[in-house]
Enzyme design. Sequence first.
Site, PDB file in Angstrom:
ATOM      1  N   SER A   1       0.818  -1.213   0.000  1.00 56.58           N
ATOM      2  CA  SER A   1       0.000   0.000   0.000  1.00 56.58           C
ATOM      3  C   SER A   1       0.852   1.263   0.000  1.00 56.58           C
ATOM      4  CB  SER A   1      -0.922   0.022   1.225  1.00 56.58           C
ATOM      5  OG  SER A   1      -0.168  -0.047   2.433  1.00 56.58           O
TER       6      SER A   1
ATOM      7  N   ASN B   1      -2.310  -2.427  13.264  1.00 63.43           N
ATOM      8  CA  ASN B   1      -3.756  -2.245  13.224  1.00 63.43           C
ATOM      9  C   ASN B   1      -4.188  -0.961  13.932  1.00 63.43           C
ATOM     10  OD1 ASN B   1      -3.642  -4.704  11.988  1.00 63.43           O
ATOM     11  ND2 ASN B   1      -4.678  -5.849  13.606  1.00 63.43           N
TER      12      ASN B   1
ATOM     13  N   THR C   1     -40.219  25.583  -9.961  1.00 63.77           N
ATOM     14  CA  THR C   1     -40.485  24.256  -9.408  1.00 63.77           C
ATOM     15  C   THR C   1     -40.745  23.349 -10.609  1.00 63.77           C
ATOM     16  OG1 THR C   1     -42.892  24.571  -9.189  1.00 63.77           O
ATOM     17  CG2 THR C   1     -41.521  25.210  -7.301  1.00 63.77           C
ATOM     18  N   HIS C   2     -40.275  22.136 -10.544  1.00 66.73           N
ATOM     19  CA  HIS C   2     -40.387  21.198 -11.671  1.00 66.73           C
ATOM     20  C   HIS C   2     -39.718  21.752 -12.931  1.00 66.73           C
ATOM     21  CE1 HIS C   2     -43.371  19.056  -9.205  1.00 66.73           C
ATOM     22  NE2 HIS C   2     -43.903  20.251  -8.982  1.00 66.73           N
TER      23      HIS C   2
ATOM     24  N   SER D   1     -14.790  25.248 -27.972  1.00 64.66           N
ATOM     25  CA  SER D   1     -14.963  23.995 -28.703  1.00 64.66           C
ATOM     26  C   SER D   1     -13.806  23.803 -29.670  1.00 64.66           C
ATOM     27  CB  SER D   1     -16.279  24.021 -29.474  1.00 64.66           C
ATOM     28  OG  SER D   1     -16.324  22.981 -30.437  1.00 64.66           O
TER      29      SER D   1
ATOM     30  N   LYS E   1     -18.540  28.791 -29.486  1.00 67.74           N
ATOM     31  CA  LYS E   1     -18.972  28.229 -28.204  1.00 67.74           C
ATOM     32  C   LYS E   1     -18.090  28.649 -27.039  1.00 67.74           C
ATOM     33  CE  LYS E   1     -20.796  24.409 -27.560  1.00 67.74           C
ATOM     34  NZ  LYS E   1     -20.603  22.999 -27.188  1.00 67.74           N
TER      35      LYS E   1
ATOM     36  N   ASN F   1     -17.844  26.980 -23.249  1.00 64.36           N
ATOM     37  CA  ASN F   1     -18.367  25.838 -22.486  1.00 64.36           C
ATOM     38  C   ASN F   1     -18.176  26.003 -20.978  1.00 64.36           C
ATOM     39  OD1 ASN F   1     -19.015  24.535 -24.903  1.00 64.36           O
ATOM     40  ND2 ASN F   1     -16.992  23.587 -25.038  1.00 64.36           N
TER      41      ASN F   1
ATOM     42  N   GLU G   1     -19.507  21.598 -15.108  1.00 65.16           N
ATOM     43  CA  GLU G   1     -19.706  20.259 -15.665  1.00 65.16           C
ATOM     44  C   GLU G   1     -18.773  19.252 -14.997  1.00 65.16           C
ATOM     45  OE1 GLU G   1     -21.315  21.338 -20.163  1.00 65.16           O
ATOM     46  OE2 GLU G   1     -19.242  20.691 -19.888  1.00 65.16           O
TER      47      GLU G   1
ATOM     48  N   TYR H   1      -9.681  -6.633  12.946  1.00 69.84           N
ATOM     49  CA  TYR H   1      -9.085  -6.080  11.735  1.00 69.84           C
ATOM     50  C   TYR H   1      -9.025  -7.124  10.629  1.00 69.84           C
ATOM     51  CZ  TYR H   1      -5.963  -3.616   8.571  1.00 69.84           C
ATOM     52  OH  TYR H   1      -5.443  -3.004   7.472  1.00 69.84           O
TER      53      TYR H   1
ATOM     54  N   GLN I   1      -7.585  -2.071   4.220  1.00 67.22           N
ATOM     55  CA  GLN I   1      -6.584  -1.327   3.461  1.00 67.22           C
ATOM     56  C   GLN I   1      -7.250  -0.536   2.335  1.00 67.22           C
ATOM     57  OE1 GLN I   1      -2.548  -2.976   2.590  1.00 67.22           O
ATOM     58  NE2 GLN I   1      -3.218  -2.911   0.455  1.00 67.22           N
TER      59      GLN I   1
ATOM     60  N   LYS J   1      -8.395   3.635   2.313  1.00 64.58           N
ATOM     61  CA  LYS J   1      -7.572   4.839   2.191  1.00 64.58           C
ATOM     62  C   LYS J   1      -7.693   5.534   0.846  1.00 64.58           C
ATOM     63  CE  LYS J   1      -4.501   2.719   5.422  1.00 64.58           C
ATOM     64  NZ  LYS J   1      -5.432   1.571   5.416  1.00 64.58           N
TER      65      LYS J   1
END
Length: 462
Positions: free
Chosen positions: A25, A112, A157-158, A279, A285, A287, A292, A319, A324, A327
């Site tokens: 690890s 541990n 709303t909606h 773009s 464009k 963006n 996003e 344990y 492991q 993490k």
Amino acid sequence: MTKKQTWSQRFESALHPAIARFNASIGFDIELIEYDITGSQAHAKMLAHTGIISHEEGEILFTGLEQIRQEYHQGQFQPGIDSEDVHFAVEKRLTEIVGDVGKKLHTARSRNDQVGTDTRLYLRDQIQQIRQQLREFQGVILDIAEKNVETLIPGYTHLQRAQPVSLAHHLLAYFQMAQRDWERLADVYSRVNISPLGCGALAGTTFPIDRHYTANLLHFDHVYANSLDGVSDRDFAIEFLCAASIIMVHLSRLSEEVILWASEEFRFVTLKDSCATGSSIMPQKKNPDVPELVRGKTGRVFGHLQAMLVIMKGLPLAYNKDLQEDKEGIFDSVNTVKACLEAMTILLQEGLEFRHQRLATAVTEDFANATDVADYLAARGVPFREAYNIVGKVVKTSIAADKLLKDLQLEEWQEIHPAFAADIYEAIAPRQVVAARNSYGGTGFFQVREAIINARTQLSGK
């Protein structure tokens, strides 16, 4: 000749190289090195404090560990896969520096309880950093809100036009979401800040350790009362991942709104060049990459929460190596939340410009004032449900005539119901529609200004 793994004499041969890589690890838990050193220094002090080792040995261990910290900072200590994990890497290097006394560091301690301690120390710091970022995010929201109390924006709303609201009121909804996030992380912190150090592998230790002494050195509030629970508990990690997921929900919702607002269909905001891209083939464009990406990265944090739940659901005490796997999910969630908070804070502060003229026009081009017509009649004695039905018919006929409510003549209003008077036009004007909603927590300008004052007070309390 293959180098033998550094376990006990119980083992006759080394791990297969592929299994060694699979088992290791060190590639990701090196993130814990600062916390491993700090925890080990506290453990060394406790061993000396209780007489398990001499005070001189304790000082040697402490100083050697501090040297490793400095070597790491300077890029001189970069353990590889042969170290398996960060805990063994530090102990191995310590023994190289101080000699055989370094082998005493692991007295009365298991990996541990060690890894559990390191993870909590790490997460404790990260929670505080994220909470500070939330405060900065809230501060930017508040700055924008203060400048836009009387800027109107369509409320939905909606995803259908509902009623106009103050833009400040809309933004303050996200301030409140972030406030809950800030408070929720404080609650998670209280359960992160419990020390498992001294629980050993699972059953405690025969040495006369002082767990409260190390907990105090490391600024833990409490110690685990049960050693089995102490080394196997990951509730705190699940809680953190849940809190992180909710933060991402809130950032993603705001991201979605910014994406809509920036579209040609809405045109409520303009994206500045510093926070937008173009773009590869469409030169016109611009963006909304930042929101996003935030919206997209939300899923990976959700995934880490789900993975942690699945890891834990079938583990017997105490344990298990499965742990492991906690993490990478924790580290990635921390990094993702911090990066997204930073990006969204910058976007709001520097990357957006609200199009005030477009917003002013937008709140006049729909029937979002219909409820106010019903309220107008209700205030004059017409039962609300009857008023509701009357206004529904008015909207229907107005749409058929290609008119808005503000376009109806007074004679038309009075034909609908004699309770209408000349003041109906003022009552349905967008500004008055917003100002009139003066109930506590509403969008009325007085209430919004009060909300801003209260929010500033919350921020000043840190």
